[in-house]
Design a protein around this motif. Structure first.
Motif, PDB file in Angstrom:
ATOM      1  N   GLN A 224       0.891  -1.087   0.030  1.00  0.00           N
ATOM      2  CA  GLN A 224      -0.153  -0.072  -0.081  1.00  0.00           C
ATOM      3  C   GLN A 224       0.918   1.258   0.067  1.00  0.00           C
ATOM      4  OE1 GLN A 224      -2.398   0.492   3.605  1.00  0.00           O
ATOM      5  NE2 GLN A 224      -4.133   1.296   2.492  1.00  0.00           N
ATOM      6  N   MET A 225       1.940   1.311   0.793  1.00  0.00           N
ATOM      7  CA  MET A 225       2.898   2.427   0.947  1.00  0.00           C
ATOM      8  C   MET A 225       3.572   2.676  -0.423  1.00  0.00           C
ATOM      9  SD  MET A 225       1.699   3.439   3.660  1.00  0.00           S
ATOM     10  CE  MET A 225       3.015   4.761   3.299  1.00  0.00           C
ATOM     11  N   LEU A 226       4.015   1.790  -0.906  1.00  0.00           N
ATOM     12  CA  LEU A 226       5.124   1.706  -2.069  1.00  0.00           C
ATOM     13  C   LEU A 226       4.052   2.195  -3.363  1.00  0.00           C
ATOM     14  CD1 LEU A 226       7.368  -1.363  -1.721  1.00  0.00           C
ATOM     15  CD2 LEU A 226       7.788   1.169  -1.233  1.00  0.00           C
ATOM     16  N   SER A 227       2.747   1.768  -3.471  1.00  0.00           N
ATOM     17  CA  SER A 227       1.804   2.071  -4.434  1.00  0.00           C
ATOM     18  C   SER A 227       1.265   3.598  -4.280  1.00  0.00           C
ATOM     19  CB  SER A 227       0.500   1.243  -4.188  1.00  0.00           C
ATOM     20  OG  SER A 227       0.787  -0.029  -4.642  1.00  0.00           O
ATOM     21  N   LEU A 228       1.352   4.189  -2.981  1.00  0.00           N
ATOM     22  CA  LEU A 228       1.057   5.220  -2.917  1.00  0.00           C
ATOM     23  C   LEU A 228       2.315   6.251  -3.292  1.00  0.00           C
ATOM     24  CD1 LEU A 228      -0.409   5.888   0.642  1.00  0.00           C
ATOM     25  CD2 LEU A 228      -1.507   6.261  -1.422  1.00  0.00           C
ATOM     26  N   LEU A 229       3.493   5.838  -3.263  1.00  0.00           N
ATOM     27  CA  LEU A 229       4.711   6.425  -3.656  1.00  0.00           C
ATOM     28  C   LEU A 229       4.553   6.891  -5.154  1.00  0.00           C
ATOM     29  CD1 LEU A 229       7.709   4.679  -1.669  1.00  0.00           C
ATOM     30  CD2 LEU A 229       6.965   6.971  -1.537  1.00  0.00           C
ATOM     31  N   CYS A 230       4.076   5.819  -5.783  1.00  0.00           N
ATOM     32  CA  CYS A 230       4.125   6.045  -7.436  1.00  0.00           C
ATOM     33  C   CYS A 230       2.942   7.170  -7.919  1.00  0.00           C
ATOM     34  CB  CYS A 230       3.526   4.876  -8.034  1.00  0.00           C
ATOM     35  SG  CYS A 230       4.610   3.369  -7.752  1.00  0.00           S
ATOM     36  N   GLN A 231       2.285   7.807  -6.691  1.00  0.00           N
ATOM     37  CA  GLN A 231       1.542   8.967  -7.263  1.00  0.00           C
ATOM     38  C   GLN A 231       2.262  10.188  -6.961  1.00  0.00           C
ATOM     39  OE1 GLN A 231      -2.411   8.679  -5.463  1.00  0.00           O
ATOM     40  NE2 GLN A 231      -2.567   6.411  -5.563  1.00  0.00           N
ATOM     41  N   ILE A 232       3.201  10.063  -6.336  1.00  0.00           N
ATOM     42  CA  ILE A 232       4.069  11.433  -5.970  1.00  0.00           C
ATOM     43  C   ILE A 232       4.550  11.898  -7.331  1.00  0.00           C
ATOM     44  CG2 ILE A 232       5.698  12.808  -4.596  1.00  0.00           C
ATOM     45  CD1 ILE A 232       5.200  10.790  -2.522  1.00  0.00           C
ATOM     46  N   PRO A 233       4.247  12.988  -8.070  1.00  0.00           N
ATOM     47  CA  PRO A 233       4.817  13.473  -9.266  1.00  0.00           C
ATOM     48  C   PRO A 233       6.311  14.024  -9.149  1.00  0.00           C
ATOM     49  CG  PRO A 233       2.813  14.730  -8.952  1.00  0.00           C
ATOM     50  CD  PRO A 233       3.271  13.995  -7.582  1.00  0.00           C
ATOM     51  N   PRO A 234       7.086  13.759 -10.248  1.00  0.00           N
ATOM     52  CA  PRO A 234       8.484  14.189 -10.311  1.00  0.00           C
ATOM     53  C   PRO A 234       8.284  15.614 -10.135  1.00  0.00           C
ATOM     54  CG  PRO A 234       7.791  13.338 -12.525  1.00  0.00           C
ATOM     55  CD  PRO A 234       6.894  13.088 -11.490  1.00  0.00           C
ATOM     56  N   GLY A 235       9.441  16.201  -9.285  1.00  0.00           N
ATOM     57  CA  GLY A 235       9.453  17.634  -8.985  1.00  0.00           C
ATOM     58  C   GLY A 235       8.665  18.178  -7.724  1.00  0.00           C
ATOM     59  N   ARG A 236       7.958  17.042  -7.014  1.00  0.00           N
ATOM     60  CA  ARG A 236       7.305  17.259  -5.782  1.00  0.00           C
ATOM     61  C   ARG A 236       7.757  16.163  -4.883  1.00  0.00           C
ATOM     62  NH1 ARG A 236       2.198  19.298  -6.227  1.00  0.00           N
ATOM     63  NH2 ARG A 236       2.517  19.536  -4.024  1.00  0.00           N
ATOM     64  N   TYR A 237       7.097  16.467  -3.530  1.00  0.00           N
ATOM     65  CA  TYR A 237       7.507  15.849  -2.471  1.00  0.00           C
ATOM     66  C   TYR A 237       6.375  15.476  -1.511  1.00  0.00           C
ATOM     67  CZ  TYR A 237       7.680  19.569   0.894  1.00  0.00           C
ATOM     68  OH  TYR A 237       7.228  20.744   1.564  1.00  0.00           O
ATOM     69  N   SER A 238       6.563  14.571  -0.707  1.00  0.00           N
ATOM     70  CA  SER A 238       5.533  14.398   0.515  1.00  0.00           C
ATOM     71  C   SER A 238       6.238  14.115   1.630  1.00  0.00           C
ATOM     72  CB  SER A 238       4.470  13.262   0.016  1.00  0.00           C
ATOM     73  OG  SER A 238       3.407  13.304   1.047  1.00  0.00           O
ATOM     74  N   THR A 239       5.616  13.896   2.740  1.00  0.00           N
ATOM     75  CA  THR A 239       6.213  13.555   3.872  1.00  0.00           C
ATOM     76  C   THR A 239       5.668  12.138   4.583  1.00  0.00           C
ATOM     77  OG1 THR A 239       4.631  14.811   5.424  1.00  0.00           O
ATOM     78  CG2 THR A 239       6.621  16.203   4.201  1.00  0.00           C
ATOM     79  N   TYR A 240       6.503  11.722   5.506  1.00  0.00           N
ATOM     80  CA  TYR A 240       5.926  10.416   6.365  1.00  0.00           C
ATOM     81  C   TYR A 240       4.694  10.808   6.892  1.00  0.00           C
ATOM     82  CZ  TYR A 240      10.831   9.611   5.517  1.00  0.00           C
ATOM     83  OH  TYR A 240      12.133   9.220   5.106  1.00  0.00           O
ATOM     84  N   GLN A 241       4.721  11.950   7.335  1.00  0.00           N
ATOM     85  CA  GLN A 241       3.347  12.453   8.226  1.00  0.00           C
ATOM     86  C   GLN A 241       2.035  12.549   7.127  1.00  0.00           C
ATOM     87  OE1 GLN A 241       2.735  16.384   9.976  1.00  0.00           O
ATOM     88  NE2 GLN A 241       2.744  15.462  11.767  1.00  0.00           N
ATOM     89  N   ALA A 242       2.296  13.178   5.958  1.00  0.00           N
ATOM     90  CA  ALA A 242       1.183  13.197   5.232  1.00  0.00           C
ATOM     91  C   ALA A 242       0.921  12.005   4.697  1.00  0.00           C
ATOM     92  CB  ALA A 242       1.584  14.162   3.851  1.00  0.00           C
ATOM     93  N   MET A 243       1.731  11.077   4.504  1.00  0.00           N
ATOM     94  CA  MET A 243       1.249   9.661   4.134  1.00  0.00           C
ATOM     95  C   MET A 243       0.412   9.011   5.093  1.00  0.00           C
ATOM     96  SD  MET A 243       4.587   8.703   1.596  1.00  0.00           S
ATOM     97  CE  MET A 243       3.692   7.385   0.778  1.00  0.00           C
ATOM     98  N   SER A 244       0.998   8.983   6.531  1.00  0.00           N
ATOM     99  CA  SER A 244       0.488   8.621   7.498  1.00  0.00           C
ATOM    100  C   SER A 244      -0.962   8.988   7.772  1.00  0.00           C
ATOM    101  CB  SER A 244       1.215   8.341   8.719  1.00  0.00           C
ATOM    102  OG  SER A 244       1.195   9.890   9.332  1.00  0.00           O
ATOM    103  N   HIS A 245      -1.067  10.281   7.379  1.00  0.00           N
ATOM    104  CA  HIS A 245      -2.333  10.795   7.853  1.00  0.00           C
ATOM    105  C   HIS A 245      -3.414  10.331   6.976  1.00  0.00           C
ATOM    106  CE1 HIS A 245      -5.390  14.277   7.447  1.00  0.00           C
ATOM    107  NE2 HIS A 245      -5.431  14.207   8.632  1.00  0.00           N
ATOM    108  N   HIS A 246      -2.889  10.349   5.590  1.00  0.00           N
ATOM    109  CA  HIS A 246      -3.736   9.813   4.594  1.00  0.00           C
ATOM    110  C   HIS A 246      -4.453   8.514   4.837  1.00  0.00           C
ATOM    111  CE1 HIS A 246      -5.634   8.867   0.484  1.00  0.00           C
ATOM    112  NE2 HIS A 246      -4.877   7.807   0.540  1.00  0.00           N
ATOM    113  N   ILE A 247      -3.448   7.386   5.153  1.00  0.00           N
ATOM    114  CA  ILE A 247      -3.931   5.967   5.344  1.00  0.00           C
ATOM    115  C   ILE A 247      -4.771   5.876   6.769  1.00  0.00           C
ATOM    116  CG2 ILE A 247      -2.908   3.817   6.329  1.00  0.00           C
ATOM    117  CD1 ILE A 247      -2.350   4.327   3.574  1.00  0.00           C
ATOM    118  N   THR A 248      -4.353   6.776   7.720  1.00  0.00           N
ATOM    119  CA  THR A 248      -5.434   6.777   8.945  1.00  0.00           C
ATOM    120  C   THR A 248      -6.679   7.364   8.566  1.00  0.00           C
ATOM    121  OG1 THR A 248      -3.341   7.258  10.268  1.00  0.00           O
ATOM    122  CG2 THR A 248      -5.427   7.935  11.235  1.00  0.00           C
ATOM    123  N   THR A 249      -6.954   8.106   7.714  1.00  0.00           N
ATOM    124  CA  THR A 249      -8.138   8.869   7.356  1.00  0.00           C
ATOM    125  C   THR A 249      -9.066   8.017   6.481  1.00  0.00           C
ATOM    126  OG1 THR A 249      -7.401  10.278   5.916  1.00  0.00           O
ATOM    127  CG2 THR A 249      -7.597  11.266   7.999  1.00  0.00           C
TER     128      THR A 249
END
Length: 328
Positions: A224-249
């Protein structure tokens, strides 16, 4: 007997001339090395020329199914070097350091044909994906016993996995539908090629990576986590907190530390871009099992991000907001 040693002192003008001649000889030697020159040309074509044409949606191609440099390298090397199989089965990685002069010439020729429209990028990409989607040879009777034993051991290990790391049933259904979506070849959105807005992964671009994740033996949470990584476009970044918040909600309770642990040993890097995930305070975060600016692979993470357009300020904090528009 007395011996005399005479030293000839050059005038400043003569010394400057000698230094200039020496530098010119060294430059001639560099230019005369055809292998280095061809490596430089190959690198510039797949890292700069073709991605820029794709981003501009240049009319030399009817459409640009990919826009990342490593995708152009895959397509060209599979067709020019691998021919009937994926290129890593023919040349050791990194290809630029291990290709012969003749192989470099072939790769450069195909890259230039794509850049001028003489070769169809769509057909080349379809052929590359077909080469990589060939089914592996079925195991013989001797191997089946070992396969069944490994499957039994894996099943026993999965039974004791903490439910904290397992997604809910609804999440698994979403994940399954996403994988089916990725396998389709009829939904490419040409407007997403330049990465200017968040969207589901480019099908031709990320389908192979998503399939590798889905078919792997890693835990459902890591898939699930690695599949989410594939959605982050080149030139952008996300954070561990943002990803955990998405999974939690949207799925189940988790935390930033669990997200980091899931990406700690990413077997599909850098195509599955764990380097695009930073700490919540905007600092570098972890990479390759090490943390922060003093980490063993910190420079490599900076290089990958910088090549994609992500910038940091003088305090080591990333510029711009994190990517949060996940769809799983």
């Amino acid at each position: 007997m007395i011996s005399w040693t005479f030293r000839v002192r050059l005038s400043p003008v003569d010394l400057k001339r000698e230094r200039s001649n020496s530098m010119q000889k060294r430059e001639v030697m560099k230019v005369d090395d055809p292998l280095d020159e061809r490596r430089t040309r190959w690198t510039y074509l797949y890292r700069q020329t073709l991605p820029m044409l794709a981003k501009a949606r240049d009319s030399v191609q009817d459409t640009w199914p990919v826009h990342l440099d490593h995708c152009f390298a895959r397509i060209i090397l599979d067709n020019a070097i691998g021919i009937n199989r994926p290129w890593p089965e023919v040349v050791n990685s990194p290809a630029v350091s291990n290709m012969t002069l003749a192989q470099l010439e072939t790769a450069i020729g195909l890259a230039e044909d794509i850049a001028t429209g003489a070769a169809s990028l769509i057909r080349l990409n379809e052929r590359s994906l077909h080469l990589r989607q060939k089914k592996r040879k079925a195991p013989d009777d001797h191997d089946r016993g070992d396969v069944r034993e490994k499957q039994k051991q894996k099943h026993q290990l999965d039974l004791i996995t903490s439910s904290y790391f397992l997604p809910s049933d609804s999440s698994l259904r979403k994940d399954t539908s996403t994988q089916a979506y990725a396998r389709s070849n009829d939904h490419t959105d040409a407007e997403d090629i330049d990465g200017s807005r968040p969207s589901p992964p480019d099908l031709n671009d990320m389908a192979f990576e998503l399939r590798k994740i889905a078919d792997s033996s890693i835990t459902p949470f890591r898939k699930q986590m690695l599949s989410l990584l594939c959605q982050i476009p080149p030139g952008r970044y996300s954070t561990y907190q943002a990803m955990s918040h998405h999974i939690t909600t949207t799925s189940h309770k988790t935390c930033a530390r669990a997200v980091g642990s899931a990406m700690r040993n990413n077997p599909f890097a850098p195509e599955v871009p764990c380097h695009r995930v930073l700490a919540a305070d905007g600092t570098l975060g972890g990479f390759g099992g090490h943390w922060g600016e003093d980490g063993k692979f910190a420079n490599k993470k900076h290089e990958l991000l910088h090549a994609e357009g992500v910038r940091f300020d003088s305090r080591g904090k990333v510029k711009g907001p994190p990517f949060r528009d996940f769809h799983l």
